[in-house]
Design a protein around this motif. Structure first.
Motif, mmCIF file in Angstrom:
data_model
loop_
_atom_site.group_PDB
_atom_site.id
_atom_site.type_symbol
_atom_site.label_atom_id
_atom_site.label_comp_id
_atom_site.label_asym_id
_atom_site.label_seq_id
_atom_site.Cartn_x
_atom_site.Cartn_y
_atom_site.Cartn_z
ATOM 1 N N MET A 128 27.965 44.492 31.671
ATOM 2 C CA MET A 128 28.787 43.398 32.170
ATOM 3 C C MET A 128 27.933 42.341 32.871
ATOM 4 N N ASN A 129 26.898 42.767 33.569
ATOM 5 C CA ASN A 129 25.976 41.810 34.188
ATOM 6 C C ASN A 129 25.239 40.997 33.127
ATOM 7 N N ASN A 134 30.600 38.255 37.130
ATOM 8 C CA ASN A 134 30.308 38.442 38.552
ATOM 9 C C ASN A 134 30.770 39.830 38.970
ATOM 10 N N ILE A 135 29.850 40.779 38.993
ATOM 11 C CA ILE A 135 30.152 42.161 39.358
ATOM 12 C C ILE A 135 29.657 42.421 40.768
ATOM 13 N N VAL A 136 30.534 42.957 41.614
ATOM 14 C CA VAL A 136 30.110 43.299 42.969
ATOM 15 C C VAL A 136 29.039 44.385 42.878
ATOM 16 N N PRO A 137 27.858 44.173 43.465
ATOM 17 C CA PRO A 137 26.769 45.155 43.353
ATOM 18 C C PRO A 137 27.166 46.524 43.894
ATOM 19 N N GLY A 138 26.578 47.547 43.319
ATOM 20 C CA GLY A 138 26.825 48.907 43.781
ATOM 21 C C GLY A 138 26.716 49.895 42.646
ATOM 22 N N ASP A 139 27.038 51.147 42.938
ATOM 23 C CA ASP A 139 27.003 52.181 41.908
ATOM 24 C C ASP A 139 28.311 52.953 41.821
ATOM 25 N N PRO A 144 34.685 46.142 40.248
ATOM 26 C CA PRO A 144 35.465 44.912 40.347
ATOM 27 C C PRO A 144 34.759 43.756 39.646
ATOM 28 N N ILE A 145 35.476 43.129 38.719
ATOM 29 C CA ILE A 145 34.958 41.971 37.996
ATOM 30 C C ILE A 145 35.615 40.743 38.618
ATOM 31 N N MET A 146 34.881 40.006 39.406
ATOM 32 C CA MET A 146 35.434 38.910 40.190
ATOM 33 C C MET A 146 35.669 37.683 39.316
ATOM 34 N N ILE A 147 36.925 37.239 39.272
ATOM 35 C CA ILE A 147 37.306 36.065 38.491
ATOM 36 C C ILE A 147 37.621 34.881 39.396
ATOM 37 N N PRO A 201 35.348 43.306 24.351
ATOM 38 C CA PRO A 201 36.427 42.313 24.388
ATOM 39 C C PRO A 201 36.164 41.207 25.398
ATOM 40 N N CYS A 202 35.489 41.527 26.498
ATOM 41 C CA CYS A 202 35.163 40.510 27.495
ATOM 42 C C CYS A 202 34.115 39.552 26.953
ATOM 43 N N SER A 203 33.216 40.066 26.113
ATOM 44 C CA SER A 203 32.131 39.225 25.627
ATOM 45 C C SER A 203 32.645 38.131 24.707
#
Length: 214
Positions: A128-129, A134-139, A144-147, A201-203
């Motif tokens: 996704m990156n 815009n993905i909130v960093p973490g593991d 969360p995909i910020m729109i 699908p997002c791409s």
């Protein structure tokens, strides 16, 4: 909502300094975070420094309902006598209890399930990156995909769902205005190949939503 974690080490340090107690709600971590799957308190190495832990049996443990509170014996003894939710709630159905206990047994004997989950999560976040989202960093497996824009957020979720990938759109008032997001949750049952299909699908950047993040 963000898949982030509290700084439990810092919180415990403050509690030690001011002679305070620490309670952690680990509902979004029990079962998969930490070396033994005991949650964020396990991951950050503060199990012995936390006084009370509450969590749920309705998420990673696979149950339909129910939760639990654990802590020092003296605290639990008081809660058994004074906790109104405990005193005035119906007893959990036996099948739910058995299912939760079985899930806990699996946690202790099948570490490869957590390893697969974390591998799937890392792979999905990476893809996704790469697509520029815009993905909130973490593991954390909650991704969360910020729109930002509420209307675009709902339109994108609907378009992605229509293409065979289930996602949930969160908008105001569930989250602050202007912070609309699609929340995706990873699953250990997915293979690397099936995890790779989720971002596709997002791409395609559905025209209906006109979401393009550069």
């Amino acid at each position: 909502m963000l898949g982030d974690e509290a700084d439990l080490v810092g919180i415990c340090d403050l509690a030690d300094k001011y002679d305070a107690m620490v309670m952690v709600d680990d509902s979004h971590a029990t079962g998969f975070l930490g070396p033994t799957g005991r949650g964020s308190v396990d991951k950050q190495g503060v199990i012995d420094r936390v006084d009370v832990i509450t969590s749920t049996m309705g998420k990673a443990l696979g149950g339909a309902s129910g939760g639990f509170t654990t802590g020092h014996k003296e605290i639990i003894d008081i809660l058994r006598q004074r906790s109104r939710p405990y005193l005035f709630s119906n007893t959990l159905a036996p099948p739910i209890v058995v299912g939760a206990l079985t899930a806990l047994d699996i946690l202790q004997t099948r570490p490869e399930l957590r390893e697969r989950l974390h591998a799937n999560t890392a792979h999905f976040r990476s893809k996704m990156n790469e697509l520029g989202f815009n993905i909130v960093p973490g593991d954390h497996p909650i991704v969360p995909i910020m729109i930002g824009d509420e209307k675009k957020n709902v339109a994108l979720a609907q378009a992605v769902n229509a293409r065979g990938v289930f996602v949930v759109a969160f908008s105001f008032p569930v989250v602050p205005r202007g912070e609309a997001r699609i929340r995706e949750s990873r699953c250990r049952r997915r293979t690397r190949e099936s995890s790779s299909t989720a971002p596709s699908p997002c791409s395609r950047r559905p025209d209906a939503s006109r979401v393009v993040i550069s």
